[in-house]
Design an enzyme around this catalytic site. Sequence first.
Site, PDB file in Angstrom:
ATOM      1  N   GLY A 154       3.491  14.868  -2.603  1.00  0.00           N
ATOM      2  CA  GLY A 154       3.166  16.102  -2.166  1.00  0.00           C
ATOM      3  C   GLY A 154       2.110  16.064  -0.850  1.00  0.00           C
ATOM      4  O   GLY A 154       2.092  16.890  -0.068  1.00  0.00           O
ATOM      5  N   HIS A 155       1.079  15.064  -0.969  1.00  0.00           N
ATOM      6  CA  HIS A 155       0.074  15.337   0.102  1.00  0.00           C
ATOM      7  C   HIS A 155       0.512  14.754   1.507  1.00  0.00           C
ATOM      8  O   HIS A 155      -0.264  14.871   2.405  1.00  0.00           O
ATOM      9  CB  HIS A 155      -1.183  14.617  -0.403  1.00  0.00           C
ATOM     10  CG  HIS A 155      -1.138  13.042  -0.556  1.00  0.00           C
ATOM     11  ND1 HIS A 155      -1.766  12.483   0.538  1.00  0.00           N
ATOM     12  CD2 HIS A 155      -0.477  12.269  -1.349  1.00  0.00           C
ATOM     13  CE1 HIS A 155      -1.697  11.043   0.368  1.00  0.00           C
ATOM     14  NE2 HIS A 155      -1.030  11.077  -0.853  1.00  0.00           N
ATOM     15  N   GLN A 175       7.013   8.735   3.233  1.00  0.00           N
ATOM     16  CA  GLN A 175       6.882   9.019   4.708  1.00  0.00           C
ATOM     17  C   GLN A 175       8.066  10.067   5.342  1.00  0.00           C
ATOM     18  O   GLN A 175       7.946  10.351   6.533  1.00  0.00           O
ATOM     19  CB  GLN A 175       6.527   7.972   5.366  1.00  0.00           C
ATOM     20  CG  GLN A 175       5.294   7.202   5.103  1.00  0.00           C
ATOM     21  CD  GLN A 175       4.021   7.898   5.516  1.00  0.00           C
ATOM     22  OE1 GLN A 175       3.822   8.929   6.377  1.00  0.00           O
ATOM     23  NE2 GLN A 175       2.836   7.803   4.721  1.00  0.00           N
ATOM     24  N   GLY A 191       3.428   9.180  -4.970  1.00  0.00           N
ATOM     25  CA  GLY A 191       4.271   8.274  -4.564  1.00  0.00           C
ATOM     26  C   GLY A 191       4.181   6.996  -5.309  1.00  0.00           C
ATOM     27  O   GLY A 191       5.374   6.003  -5.491  1.00  0.00           O
ATOM     28  N   CYS A 221      -5.595   1.877   3.183  1.00  0.00           N
ATOM     29  CA  CYS A 221      -5.969   1.043   1.726  1.00  0.00           C
ATOM     30  C   CYS A 221      -7.219   1.718   1.085  1.00  0.00           C
ATOM     31  O   CYS A 221      -8.026   2.524   1.761  1.00  0.00           O
ATOM     32  CB  CYS A 221      -5.703  -0.369   1.629  1.00  0.00           C
ATOM     33  SG  CYS A 221      -7.364  -1.143   2.267  1.00  0.00           S
ATOM     34  N   THR A 224       0.470  16.026 -19.787  1.00  0.00           N
ATOM     35  CA  THR A 224       0.106  17.403 -19.511  1.00  0.00           C
ATOM     36  C   THR A 224       0.624  17.813 -18.019  1.00  0.00           C
ATOM     37  O   THR A 224       0.326  17.070 -16.993  1.00  0.00           O
ATOM     38  CB  THR A 224      -0.829  17.826 -20.000  1.00  0.00           C
ATOM     39  OG1 THR A 224      -1.166  17.716 -21.378  1.00  0.00           O
ATOM     40  CG2 THR A 224      -0.983  19.514 -19.729  1.00  0.00           C
TER      41      THR A 224
HETATM   42  N1  PLP Z   1       4.849   5.271  -0.278  1.00  0.00           N
HETATM   43  C1  PLP Z   1       4.627   5.126   1.431  1.00  0.00           C
HETATM   44  C2  PLP Z   1       5.481   4.724   2.119  1.00  0.00           C
HETATM   45  C3  PLP Z   1       3.140   5.745   1.603  1.00  0.00           C
HETATM   46  O1  PLP Z   1       3.053   5.920   2.879  1.00  0.00           O
HETATM   47  C4  PLP Z   1       2.299   6.113   0.626  1.00  0.00           C
HETATM   48  C5  PLP Z   1       0.876   6.532   0.843  1.00  0.00           C
HETATM   49  O2  PLP Z   1       0.523   6.295   1.938  1.00  0.00           O
HETATM   50  C6  PLP Z   1       2.702   5.758  -0.781  1.00  0.00           C
HETATM   51  C7  PLP Z   1       4.062   5.235  -0.943  1.00  0.00           C
HETATM   52  C8  PLP Z   1       1.853   6.214  -2.045  1.00  0.00           C
HETATM   53  O3  PLP Z   1       1.927   7.572  -2.169  1.00  0.00           O
HETATM   54  P1  PLP Z   1       0.677   8.316  -3.098  1.00  0.00           P
HETATM   55  O4  PLP Z   1      -0.478   8.282  -2.144  1.00  0.00           O
HETATM   56  O5  PLP Z   1       1.242   9.564  -3.098  1.00  0.00           O
HETATM   57  O6  PLP Z   1       0.476   7.476  -4.234  1.00  0.00           O
END
Ligand code: PLP
Length: 397
Positions: free
Chosen positions: A212-213, A191, A83, A341, A249
């Site tokens: 993904g996670h 989210q 993300g 964080c 990759t």
């Molecule tokens: N955007 C939102 C709204 C999120 O809640 C998060 C992760 O908590 C992210 C972006 C960042 O995603 P990633 O952990 O895959 O880098």
Amino acid sequence: MSRVTTPSTAELRTLADLDHAATTRIRPEVREAMAPFLDDRYGNPSGSHRLARDAVRAVDEARERVAAALGCAPGEVVFTSGGTESDNHAISGGMPPRAGVPVCSAVEHHAVLDTVAALDGRVVAVDRSGRVDLSALADALTEIGPHTSVVSVMLANNETGVVQDLDAVAQVVRSHEPEVPRVPLHTDAVQAAAWLDLGTAAAAADLISVSGHKLGGPKGVGVLVVRQHTPIRAMVLGGGQERGRRSGTSNVAGIVGMAAALEATVAGRATTNARVGALRDRLADGLLAAVPGAVECAVDQGDRSGLVPGICHLCIEGVDAETLLFLLESEGVVASAASSCSSGAQQASHVLAAMGVSESLARGSLRLSLGWDSTDADVDTALRAVPAAVRRVREFG
Ligand code: PLP
């Protein structure tokens, strides 16, 4: 040397995990889908021999499945590392950064907010419910005019679960054409993707970030949906993977896992949303009844229809969230104050500040978040532990 001891797996299994917005357990079908690519099918899709061709096929097939799940075309899927990268890429527009002024809402994740700040962009206010103030957005676009480079409004907030009306946002953005020539609309759907059909909820967006996670898939893989004709350059340069839009990759196992996670999410969404939504409501209603001074800042008169089902967010008057979380963990409940964080340290929530929540109330912010594998037992444990922990904080605080 670190003095932190590693907890045993057995110990971890006893925890009531109410921090699914931070991350989720990998779904069994995802693990199964990924396994061959961590073993014999380890090819690099950039090659031309049999191992490589096998990997190409796997990535191509995953791209088609991801596109079907997200309601876009396979050619619009760019696999990323997650993300954060997707958000950074969407806002900056690639390398060198897009000329102009990026605009975002005040409740964005730091992956958007900090990128907008780094590019001297504009942050637009939200109302008390945490939804972007559409007239403030219109004023910002009028003022910035043709220099606007991108508008970014997240689909669901990671702290409060509040869902934005992206169609209304798009209407404001498009109503400024031609003074603001067609500017890309980005949405951080990290989210939202577990809960909402992005094919409809994010239909108005030109750029969509997914990770993904957050939905039972692996960490370190995500997607940036780039709709056809959206102006964007590569942010990561090198071997020209992802049709030149994201070099490096390919994370074949991760990409296959992402596809399996999205597919499982979509297939089970109606059932999961109903089940988890009922769990969340039982949790929120139970805590509001049992904890004096607890309020749901993002909920108006008990109506949670504007939230994703997985988030119960409370502010508890006269309670320090860090102490509360410490006590909850000692009772086997893991949760979070605001967003997670890297340092694990709690920072004042910019989301609650933007919604006009007082600093003293925001200090007692508690996010209990549920996911695809949350259970009645998790909620029962939290319903026992939270009121008791609040009483202890108040007695000794
Ligand atoms: N955007 C939102 C709204 C999120 O809640 C998060 C992760 O908590 C992210 C972006 C960042 O995603 P990633 O952990 O895959 O880098």
